[in-house]
Design a protein around this motif. Structure first.
Motif, PDB file in Angstrom:
ATOM      1  N   LEU A  96      34.159  24.428  63.621  1.00 33.94           N
ATOM      2  CA  LEU A  96      34.093  24.545  62.342  1.00 33.94           C
ATOM      3  C   LEU A  96      34.218  23.204  61.414  1.00 33.94           C
ATOM      4  O   LEU A  96      33.677  23.116  60.301  1.00 33.94           O
ATOM      5  N   SER A  97      34.844  22.236  62.003  1.00 31.08           N
ATOM      6  CA  SER A  97      35.033  21.064  61.347  1.00 31.08           C
ATOM      7  C   SER A  97      34.169  19.888  61.801  1.00 31.08           C
ATOM      8  O   SER A  97      34.174  18.580  61.486  1.00 31.08           O
ATOM      9  N   LEU A  98      33.078  20.233  62.480  1.00 31.68           N
ATOM     10  CA  LEU A  98      32.179  19.335  63.226  1.00 31.68           C
ATOM     11  C   LEU A  98      31.491  18.410  62.118  1.00 31.68           C
ATOM     12  O   LEU A  98      31.170  17.097  62.278  1.00 31.68           O
ATOM     13  N   PHE A  99      31.211  18.918  60.950  1.00 30.22           N
ATOM     14  CA  PHE A  99      30.479  18.209  59.683  1.00 30.22           C
ATOM     15  C   PHE A  99      31.107  17.570  58.790  1.00 30.22           C
ATOM     16  O   PHE A  99      30.689  17.213  57.759  1.00 30.22           O
ATOM     17  N   THR A 100      32.533  17.813  59.142  1.00 32.41           N
ATOM     18  CA  THR A 100      33.629  17.204  58.067  1.00 32.41           C
ATOM     19  C   THR A 100      33.838  15.776  58.415  1.00 32.41           C
ATOM     20  O   THR A 100      33.705  15.525  59.475  1.00 32.41           O
ATOM     21  N   SER A 101      34.346  15.103  57.228  1.00 30.70           N
ATOM     22  CA  SER A 101      34.757  13.769  57.535  1.00 30.70           C
ATOM     23  C   SER A 101      35.811  13.421  56.895  1.00 30.70           C
ATOM     24  O   SER A 101      36.404  13.953  55.909  1.00 30.70           O
ATOM     25  N   VAL A 130      35.692  14.146  61.179  1.00 32.06           N
ATOM     26  CA  VAL A 130      36.738  14.752  61.897  1.00 32.06           C
ATOM     27  C   VAL A 130      36.316  15.601  63.258  1.00 32.06           C
ATOM     28  O   VAL A 130      36.826  15.536  64.281  1.00 32.06           O
ATOM     29  N   GLY A 131      34.956  16.233  62.948  1.00 33.70           N
ATOM     30  CA  GLY A 131      34.509  17.059  64.117  1.00 33.70           C
ATOM     31  C   GLY A 131      34.520  16.047  65.367  1.00 33.70           C
ATOM     32  O   GLY A 131      34.634  16.438  66.616  1.00 33.70           O
ATOM     33  N   LEU A 132      33.593  14.657  65.130  1.00 34.10           N
ATOM     34  CA  LEU A 132      33.291  14.037  66.326  1.00 34.10           C
ATOM     35  C   LEU A 132      34.504  13.618  67.029  1.00 34.10           C
ATOM     36  O   LEU A 132      34.836  13.663  68.221  1.00 34.10           O
ATOM     37  N   THR A 133      35.470  13.183  66.218  1.00 33.73           N
ATOM     38  CA  THR A 133      36.880  12.637  66.803  1.00 33.73           C
ATOM     39  C   THR A 133      37.440  13.757  67.489  1.00 33.73           C
ATOM     40  O   THR A 133      38.148  13.819  68.370  1.00 33.73           O
TER      41      THR A 133
END
Length: 537
Positions: A19-24, A287-290
């Motif tokens: 769900l957080s993959l595209f947030t930063s 956030v998503g990638l991290t």
């Protein structure tokens, strides 16, 4: 069966990550969202950030348009939309036409110059703001921050003044860039010495940039490090896959687990590189990638530890399964995974400053205690396995396990030696690393002055883990003789090894078993000759 249990951990990345993959989250860009000033001594302040910054390669000429890019060689701290807000009650205490109805100061200083901020009139408690006594003794201006110019540069520590006028409820700092001419750990504080401004808040953002991008100085070398580690894992993966395909008919269940660890390690290094590259180019950390890379890293560490524990217990070599221990091993793995991912999320996801928060220390202890328990269990199990192999006289397996135990012992000794070495106070030299080591650094280096070598702490543990993985891959590599390492019936195994030792060729080229028969034949003929000679007598 243990391998299947270990592989279940690969499915633990949660829906929240998706769900957080595209947030930063802004990291090198520090955001202030109506942050309140807190009272410290005789001052009111807000910490604006702390990062290691390298010196600029050049300083652009003043009053000329210059468009900055991520890799332009400039280092600076840029203030954007910095606004200070005070209460209406505080504003009403001043005349409408007052030119200066409240002073806020922005202080930027390098960690080595921290003693240049504040003073003490009689050697007692240090004051940030100038008092009447300090004004007489040190010549500072009452109601302002005490600042002593640096010996090397009189303009530092840097002080920017922002004044309220009349009954303004807010005042904004014009967009400004402070260029960094000296490499160091820089700290930013918003400070007010006016008691009437108690309860003030600040909003806006600051952008911290290094010559080669937006990565904080402590993290910058890690991008190159993970690029190198990615290449190393690709080479290991290629060699292992080649052996795996060539001898796929003889692959053991244990080697499936090793393949999984190699794949997780490769994915982790690739994701770390892209995470740092994106961060360096944009100043924002997704956030998503991290979260993905943190989850993969926690899974890789958990599976690696369970793999070592399973090998130490003799899984697939001395015993076909772990039996009743499978549940305990899996439960320990899940517990370690949860502790590890919580620690890493606290450290990496949403991290802004180079100095980690206090909440991280509370998460370090469970992770460290679980590591200690795992090490104790691994060596206890390994000792029992070696005793079983000695009792069965399984020389081939015993030799492999002795090499494995030696590599494991060297790894533990190197870890302890590294912790001791890095824990020594070294002024000019210093980053989930060993939790105990990081806690020690926070205690002995609270201002993070050894930030330039901080990346070595993280790098060392990744290199050590990779080295031990290479040893395991070498000892249990797929081959035509892989089945010799596998579990088999104890009686048949002993007979095979005895036959192998009896059938070894002697240096003269004769077969040992034939030579023994000849020797037995010659002995029997000698006995017969002695008997006949006795009868004659």
């Amino acid at each position: 069966m243990a391998c299947i249990s270990v592989q279940c951990l690969l499915l633990l990345p949660t829906l929240a990550i998706l769900l957080s993959l595209f947030t930063s989250v802004e990291s090198s860009i520090h955001i202030y969202n109506r942050d309140p000033f807190r009272e410290v001594g005789n001052a009111y302040l807000v910490s604006g950030g702390s990062e290691g910054v390298a010196s600029s390669r050049f300083i652009p000429p003043p009053r000329r348009p210059f468009r900055s890019t991520a890799h332009d060689g400039l280092s600076y701290i840029r203030f954007e939309n910095i606004t200070f807000w005070r209460s209406k009650a505080a504003a009403d205490q001043h005349p409408t036409m007052a030119y200066n109805s409240g002073l806020v100061q922005i202080i930027i200083f390098e960690a080595t110059n921290r003693d240049n901020i504040g003073g003490s009139p009689y050697g007692g408690q240090r004051s940030i703001c100038c008092t009447a006594d300090l004004a007489k003794l040190e010549g500072c201006k009452q109601g302002e921050v005490i600042r002593t110019p640096s010996v090397t540069d009189a303009n530092w520590p840097m002080v920017l003044n922002v004044n309220f006028k009349g009954r303004q409820l807010s005042v904004q700092l014009k967009k400004k860039e402070v260029y960094i001419k000296k490499t160091g750990m820089y700290n930013l504080f918003f400070i007010s010495c006016d008691p009437k401004l108690k309860g003030m808040k600040v909003s806006g953002k600051t952008v911290w940039k290094n010559p080669d991008g937006y990565l904080p100085g402590r993290m910058s070398p890690l991008m190159k490090f993970y690029a190198i580690m990615t290449v190393a894992y690709i080479l290991l993966t290629a060699i292992w896959c080649l052996q795996y395909v060539r001898h796929r008919q003889d692959v053991l269940p244990l080697q499936y687990c090793i393949t999984g660890v190699i794949a997780l390690g490769l994915l982790e290094m690739i994701f770390w590189y892209f995470d740092y590259a994106y961060f360096n180019n944009t100043g924002a950390r997704p956030v998503g990638l991290t979260s993905w890379v943190v989850t993969i890293g926690a899974t890789r560490r958990t599976v690696s530890r369970l793999l070592i524990l399973s090998i130490s217990m003799g899984y697939g070599v001395v015993r076909p399964t772990l039996g009743g221990l499978t549940t305990k091993v899996l439960l320990l793995g899940i517990t370690y995974f949860v502790a590890s991912i919580l620690l890493n999320i606290t450290e990496y996801v949403g991290t802004i400053n180079d100095i980690a928060g206090r909440a991280r220390i509370l998460l370090v202890l469970p992770d460290a205690l679980l590591d200690a328990f795992l090490i104790l269990w691994i060596f206890t199990s390994l000792s029992k396995t070696l005793e079983q192999l000695q009792a069965k006289r399984s020389s081939v397996k015993l030799d492999i396990y002795r090499q494995f135990s030696n590599a494991l012992a060297i790894t533990v000794i190197a870890s302890v030696a590294w912790i001791g070495y890095e824990g020594l106070p070294q002024p000019a030299k210093l980053k989930s690393s060993s939790p105990f080591l990081q806690v020690y650094f926070k205690a002995t280096d609270p201002f993070n002055e050894r930030w330039q070598g901080g990346w070595i702490i993280t790098a060392f543990w990744d290199i050590l883990a990779f080295g031990l993985l290479c040893v395991i891959c070498y000892l249990w590599a797929p081959s035509q003789t892989s089945q010799r390492y596998a579990y088999s019936d104890a009686r048949g195994e002993d007979e095979d090894e005895e036959t192998e030792s009896l059938c070894k060729e002697t240096p003269q080229g004769d077969i040992g078993l034939i030579k023994m028969d000849r020797k037995e034949g010659s002995d029997s003929s000698d006995v017969e000759d002695d008997t006949q000679e006795g009868k004659r007598k």
